[in-house]
Design a protein around this motif. Structure first.
Motif, mmCIF file in Angstrom:
data_model
loop_
_atom_site.group_PDB
_atom_site.id
_atom_site.type_symbol
_atom_site.label_atom_id
_atom_site.label_comp_id
_atom_site.label_asym_id
_atom_site.label_seq_id
_atom_site.Cartn_x
_atom_site.Cartn_y
_atom_site.Cartn_z
ATOM 1 N N LEU A 180 0.828 -1.192 -0.035
ATOM 2 C CA LEU A 180 -0.358 -0.305 0.156
ATOM 3 C C LEU A 180 0.981 1.405 -0.029
ATOM 4 C CD1 LEU A 180 -2.789 -0.680 2.557
ATOM 5 C CD2 LEU A 180 -2.665 -1.682 0.048
ATOM 6 N N LYS A 181 1.262 1.607 -1.135
ATOM 7 C CA LYS A 181 1.892 3.272 -1.260
ATOM 8 C C LYS A 181 1.189 3.904 -0.327
ATOM 9 C CE LYS A 181 3.228 6.482 -4.894
ATOM 10 N NZ LYS A 181 2.557 6.947 -6.106
ATOM 11 N N HIS A 182 2.112 4.706 0.771
ATOM 12 C CA HIS A 182 2.389 5.916 1.441
ATOM 13 C C HIS A 182 1.258 5.251 2.939
ATOM 14 C CE1 HIS A 182 3.406 8.445 -1.428
ATOM 15 N NE2 HIS A 182 2.319 8.989 -2.356
ATOM 16 N N PHE A 183 0.716 4.084 2.482
ATOM 17 C CA PHE A 183 0.746 3.508 4.635
ATOM 18 C C PHE A 183 2.192 2.704 5.039
ATOM 19 C CE2 PHE A 183 -0.921 0.387 7.232
ATOM 20 C CZ PHE A 183 -2.202 0.468 7.560
ATOM 21 N N GLU A 184 2.127 3.574 6.268
ATOM 22 C CA GLU A 184 3.632 3.811 6.553
ATOM 23 C C GLU A 184 4.215 2.403 7.404
ATOM 24 O OE1 GLU A 184 3.550 6.821 9.256
ATOM 25 O OE2 GLU A 184 3.306 8.370 7.593
ATOM 26 N N LYS A 185 4.748 1.936 7.242
ATOM 27 C CA LYS A 185 5.006 0.595 8.319
ATOM 28 C C LYS A 185 4.579 0.194 9.887
ATOM 29 C CE LYS A 185 8.890 -2.616 8.681
ATOM 30 N NZ LYS A 185 9.672 -3.076 9.171
ATOM 31 N N LYS A 186 5.104 2.217 10.251
ATOM 32 C CA LYS A 186 4.384 1.502 11.661
ATOM 33 C C LYS A 186 3.027 1.370 11.989
ATOM 34 C CE LYS A 186 4.292 6.667 11.937
ATOM 35 N NZ LYS A 186 4.835 8.152 13.016
ATOM 36 N N SER A 187 2.104 1.561 11.207
ATOM 37 C CA SER A 187 0.414 1.404 10.879
ATOM 38 C C SER A 187 -0.009 0.450 11.423
ATOM 39 C CB SER A 187 0.684 2.013 9.770
ATOM 40 O OG SER A 187 0.334 3.920 10.269
ATOM 41 N N THR A 188 1.266 -0.573 10.169
ATOM 42 C CA THR A 188 1.364 -2.125 10.122
ATOM 43 C C THR A 188 1.147 -2.972 11.124
ATOM 44 O OG1 THR A 188 1.331 -1.965 7.923
ATOM 45 C CG2 THR A 188 2.144 -4.159 8.653
ATOM 46 N N GLU A 189 2.406 -1.775 11.998
ATOM 47 C CA GLU A 189 2.806 -2.617 13.407
ATOM 48 C C GLU A 189 2.134 -2.554 14.286
ATOM 49 O OE1 GLU A 189 6.603 -0.894 14.314
ATOM 50 O OE2 GLU A 189 7.960 -1.741 12.577
ATOM 51 N N TRP A 190 0.895 -1.303 14.608
ATOM 52 C CA TRP A 190 0.042 -0.914 15.433
ATOM 53 C C TRP A 190 -1.034 -1.628 15.121
ATOM 54 C CZ3 TRP A 190 0.159 5.329 14.378
ATOM 55 C CH2 TRP A 190 1.416 5.480 14.721
ATOM 56 N N LEU A 191 -1.723 -2.172 13.809
ATOM 57 C CA LEU A 191 -2.316 -3.099 12.848
ATOM 58 C C LEU A 191 -2.551 -4.213 13.525
ATOM 59 C CD1 LEU A 191 -3.789 -2.837 9.664
ATOM 60 C CD2 LEU A 191 -4.065 -4.468 11.069
ATOM 61 N N LEU A 192 -0.627 -4.688 13.875
ATOM 62 C CA LEU A 192 -0.840 -6.575 13.912
ATOM 63 C C LEU A 192 -1.206 -6.782 15.624
ATOM 64 C CD1 LEU A 192 1.703 -7.321 11.264
ATOM 65 C CD2 LEU A 192 -0.969 -7.475 11.369
ATOM 66 N N ARG A 193 -0.444 -5.128 15.783
ATOM 67 C CA ARG A 193 -0.163 -5.533 17.685
ATOM 68 C C ARG A 193 -1.811 -5.412 18.356
ATOM 69 N NH1 ARG A 193 2.638 -1.536 18.934
ATOM 70 N NH2 ARG A 193 4.209 -2.121 18.520
ATOM 71 N N ALA A 194 -2.633 -4.978 17.497
ATOM 72 C CA ALA A 194 -4.289 -5.222 17.810
ATOM 73 C C ALA A 194 -4.646 -6.263 17.689
ATOM 74 C CB ALA A 194 -4.646 -3.587 17.445
ATOM 75 N N ARG A 195 -4.835 -6.932 16.337
ATOM 76 C CA ARG A 195 -5.451 -7.517 16.054
ATOM 77 C C ARG A 195 -4.896 -9.153 17.228
ATOM 78 N NH1 ARG A 195 -4.474 -9.113 10.077
ATOM 79 N NH2 ARG A 195 -3.374 -10.816 10.780
#
Length: 970
Positions: free
Chosen positions: A744-759
């Motif tokens: 995903l262009k412009h979707f930051e790596k830290k955003s993914t990390e937050w998402l996966l941690r919450a999931r």
């Protein structure tokens, strides 16, 4: 000044002793010693230690121990990020010269004060402070003339990213930093001749004797040379039993012959260290490929450094090592890009001795080139970008050059090939017998491993043989594919059964038809075409193809000749009898690097040493043009003496010349072919997992979009990312392939990390639940909504965007409040009544594809849906054989374009497209059609051209090409 210019200037003023002290660098020391020895100049080496432009002190090595002390001091300060101490350490084997204004009041025995010519008038007040024997004449030499001084000022401005007019004097050298004759120095020092006497005595103390090629790699691995050789022989024979179920006398003889030569050339430790590196990789489960000329060695094969059987392939060991070859052996060991850094870490930790470093990565010297230098000088002179671009425009600027344009052109020519900065060699690692700081200071780049200041040419000149520890993504494809196969199907794959793969019918079919996309080294359009034309289906044919595709063979016309002789036995009779007897497997055509040695030795009767000089010169590794020319002259004179026809001799030489810098060693090609077979096996039997592995290693000839297309053609269901199922990388579940958030262009790596941690604490139940649990900004959230990552909610994109904008701030505040309360009062999501939204005016399909294009940069649906109106009645790829020689029209989605040049130097292109059924169409765009009908970037094109066929492979010679307009949203 270059080293050569420096020595020439010294000879001009009859200087018999000079000291080279580069600023915080030791890159020039050995080239300087070499030139000085050649011209009988007493060479002293040292370092000018500075914090930025501020001088601290100069160190001069009295001997090699002194250079070690200076290198170690410089390396430690550079590693710590500076600054240098105001007082130099107390060195045992080096002298220190302080600038006059920074000298300490009390000097140690080997410390002196340097007095420049301009400072002599201050001596009357200083003689009470320092004994006269501690005062030495210090005359820096940086410039040859005014032009070189001006060039220096430009370089300083470039370094500071400053306008030349704003460059402070403190950031420049002084115009009088040049050579003076002895008479001029004596005149300047009138009344203070003790300065010259003290300087001469200081230089005489520094006797740095050095013998080139005398330096050694780590000598012994197991304690002594005889223990090393015994261990090498034992491990080789143990490996031979494993490699060869039936050990023949031929195998024993080859092993003994190689071992004897390896011992004679003192390469035992070189083999053992490579063996140790490979054994570590095996213990860690890392895949590797051993290639380079080392693949010609049966010892390397038995030690599992390589996976190429030199007996089966009749590989020429003398290409690797022979008694006449002075250059070091060459193993290129490839690891996955994920594993390489750990292998290098292992080498550094294994071969250090206490705090004394014996290992360093090789540097490469990046140099200024025309475009970069023009841009930099343009900025230094304050030119606007538009004027700089005009200077770089093809054919030159439209208007006559002004004052600044002329200056940029004049000084730009002087700066081309001037060293700019240190970079890291692609894979060279040095492991020296003595600590590495005996030869070079080291710098630590962002990668974290220290690098030398000299490059590979200097390393070779002093006798250090590099170990090539390289990385490539093809091995990552294989390793990741095996992990995905185990995860998705529960199957363990043994990828090392290459002999079985060579006889596999499914793999043969992929080769024969050129359906090799994703497979290492054989997936490009040119290679697919070559394999199809050759009807390749055997290992040896694939080995040959890996070399034939190289530009040297292709441009000489030998690729076509090879295919003709390969397919038609009658054509093989055209080979020269001597050439055919030398190279029967390739029908008398030079294909491999060692063919240069064979032809030079057997056709022109050059010695093996001369033949190797020829090979190295052709591959760009020779540094002596005179030596190469001598061997070339011997080639022609020997052929004339042998009665070879002049025309045949010239043809053979043309083949040799066409190899310049491009040919592969046969063992190198064979190593590549082994990895290709491993990839092809995975593609044949586990196509979905293999293609996902290619995508996740971000390596290959094609863009990610086309590997996804290949997945779809193999029956996979491709899905956009999903917040409840997707991972950072793409993954596979059965035949479902879920794209990873990384795409995903412009979707930051830290955003993914937050998402996966919450999931990890439980799946998301709604968009509101997601916003409460994952602290994303509204723009990051919009990306997920637009790519349909919340499709599990059953709501449309418009509804989700409405909720996101309406409730984002409220829910983020509640989430923050819950976090501040340490989770005692978890936030709850209140029901939210969503008003019915009016239907969208644009088509749902168009909106979906538009978002995919913007966020993924490619569509997940058919790209042909993007086009406003598709022409009807066009030809498909499957129709081309029936239309051979006829004019056709096609609609194709552009995959890739390869520019090239005709024999006349005109530009032309080869294109690759997908038709509407998802099959490949290859096109040729000749020079007369390229300009009126250019490519206009990515998209769907309407093509008109004539179908042509060569060796059963069909292409379209395009006469017209037009990119079709996309639909516009209403």
């Amino acid at each position: 000044m270059s080293i050569e210019t420096l020595i020439a200037e010294a000879l001009r003023v009859r200087a018999d002793a000079i000291a080279l002290t580069d600023i915080n660098s030791t890159a020039g020391i050995f080239p300087f010693l070499q030139q000085a020895q050649r011209h009988n100049v007493h060479a002293v080496v040292g370092i000018d230690f500075r914090d930025g432009s501020r001088p601290r002190y100069i160190g001069l090595a009295k001997n090699q121990e002194g250079l070690y002390e200076l290198n170690k001091h410089l390396s430690e300060v550079l590693a710590a990020g500076g600054p240098f101490p105001q007082r130099a350490p107390a060195f045992s084997h080096a002298c220190i010269v302080y600038p006059l204004q920074q000298a300490p009041d009390v000097l140690r025995e080997e410390e002196f004060v340097g007095v420049r010519i301009a400072e002599i008038r201050q001596l009357y007040s200083l003689r009470k402070r320092f004994p006269v024997e501690k005062l030495v004449l210090w005359q820096p030499v940086s410039f040859q003339d005014t032009i070189s001084f001006n060039t220096h000022r430009l370089l300083r401005a470039i370094d500071r990213n400053s306008l030349l007019s704003k460059l402070p004097l403190s950031e420049q050298g002084q115009p009088d930093d040049r050579f003076y004759t002895y008479a001029e120095l004596a005149a300047q020092c009138e009344g203070h001749s003790y300065l010259i006497t003290a300087a001469r005595k200081l230089l005489e103390q520094c006797q740095f004797s050095f013998y080139f090629h005398a330096v050694k790699n780590k000598r012994n691995v197991r304690g002594s040379s005889w223990e090393d050789f015994d261990y090498l022989r034992t491990e080789t024979l143990r490996g031979a039993v494993s490699r060869y179920p039936k050990l023949s006398q031929e195998i024993f003889d080859r092993i003994e012959k190689e071992l004897l030569l390896i011992q004679q050339k003192d390469f035992v430790s070189y083999f053992l260290i490579n063996y140790d590196i490979v054994r570590y990789a095996h213990r860690k489960g890392y895949f590797h490929v051993g290639r380079g000329s080392g693949a010609n060695s049966i010892v390397a094969y038995c030690l599992y450094i390589t996976d190429v059987d030199p007996i089966a392939l009749d590989l020429y060991f003398e290409r690797f090592i022979n008694l006449y070859r002075d250059s070091p052996p060459d193993f290129d060991i490839d690891f996955s890009w994920k594993d390489r850094d750990d292998v290098i870490r292992y080498i550094f930790e294994t071969y250090k001795e206490g705090d004394r470093a014996h290992v360093a990565l090789l540097s490469a010297h990046s140099t200024f080139q025309y475009q970069a230098v023009t841009r930099e000088l343009g900025k230094v002179f304050g030119l606007p970008t538009s004027e700089i671009e005009q200077l770089l425009a093809k054919g030159g600027p439209k208007h006559p050059l002004d004052q600044y344009g002329r200056l940029i052109k004049r000084y730009g020519q002087r700066l081309i090939d001037v060293p700019s900065h240190l970079s890291i060699h692609a894979g060279g690692v040095l492991i020296s017998e003595k600590p590495i700081h005996y030869y070079s200071a080291t710098t630590i780049p962002p990668k974290g491993f220290p690098i030398t200041h000299f490059d590979m040419h200097v390393a070779e000149a002093i006798g250090l043989h590099k170990f090539d520890i390289l990385s490539q993504r093809g091995l990552g494809h294989i390793k990741t594919a095996m992990e995905l196969i185990h995860e998705n199907q529960g199957v363990e794959v043994d990828i090392r059964q290459v002999e079985r793969f060579k006889e596999d019918e499914k793999i043969k079919e992929l080769l024969r038809t050129g359906k090799t996309m994703g497979a290492f080294y054989v997936e490009s359009p040119a290679m697919r075409m070559l394999l199809s034309k050759m009807k390749a289906q055997t290992y040896l044919e694939l080995v040959a193809a890996s070399s034939i595709i190289r530009p040297g063979v292709a441009r000489s016309g030998m690729m076509r000749a090879y295919i003709l002789r390969h397919l038609d036995a009658e054509k093989r009779k055209e080979a020269h009898p001597v050439m055919e007897s030398i190279m029967p497997d390739t029908y008398g055509i030079m294909v491999y690097q060692e063919d240069v040695i064979k032809v030079a030795h057997y056709f022109a009767e050059l010695s093996l040493g001369e033949a190797d000089i020829l090979r190295r010169g052709m591959s760009g590794k020779s540094r002596s043009k005179e030596e190469f020319q001598r061997v070339k002259d011997a080639f022609f004179s020997n052929c004339e003496r042998l009665g070879r026809e002049k025309e045949i001799t010239e043809q053979v030489w043309h083949q040799i010349e066409s190899f310049a810098g491009y040919s592969f060693a046969k063992g190198h090609s064979a190593s590549f072919a082994v990895e290709s077979y491993q990839s092809l096996y995975l593609k044949a039997y586990f196509p979905l997992e293999f293609m996902v592995a290619v995508i996740n290693n971000f390596g290959g000839f094609y863009h990610t979009e086309f590997y996804l297309h290949e997945l779809r053609m193999q029956g996979a269901e491709i899905e956009a990312p999903d917040v409840n199922e997707s991972r950072y990388l793409t993954h596979i579940q059965g035949t479902r392939v879920l794209l990873g958030f990384i795409h995903l262009k412009h979707f930051e790596k830290k955003s993914t990390e937050w998402l996966l941690r919450a999931r990890a604490k439980g799946p998301f139940t709604s968009l509101e639940d997601f916003m409460l649990r994952v602290p994303l900004g509204i723009e990051q959230l919009r990306i997920l909504i637009r790519i349909e990552a919340f499709r599990f909610t059953g709501r449309s994109k418009a509804q989700l965007l409405w909720i996101a904008h309406a409730r984002h701030q409220e829910l983020q505040q509640r989430a923050q409040a819950a976090e501040n309360s340490l989770g005692l009062f978890p936030a709850e999501v209140k029901p939210f009544r969503l008003e019915e939204l009016p239907p969208l005016s644009t088509s749902e399909d168009w909106e979906k594809i538009h978002d995919q294009l913007e966020i993924l940069e490619f569509p997940l649906d058919s790209p042909f849906l993007l086009v406003e109106s598709l022409p009807v009645g066009t030809c498909m790829a499957r129709d081309l054989p029936k239309q051979n020689g006829k004019w056709v029209t096609l609609v194709g989605y552009l995959v890739t374009v390869k520019p090239t040049r005709t024999v006349k130097g005109e530009r032309m292109h080869f294109g690759t497209f997908l038709d509407q059924e998802g099959n490949w169409v290859d096109t040729v765009h000749f020079p007369d059609k390229k300009n009126p009908y250019p490519f206009r970037g990515k998209g769907v094109y309407y093509l008109k051209g004539r179908v042509s066929e060569e060796f059963g492979f069909y292409t379209v010679e395009v006469a017209q090409i037009t990119r079709l307009p996309y639909k516009q949203s209403s």
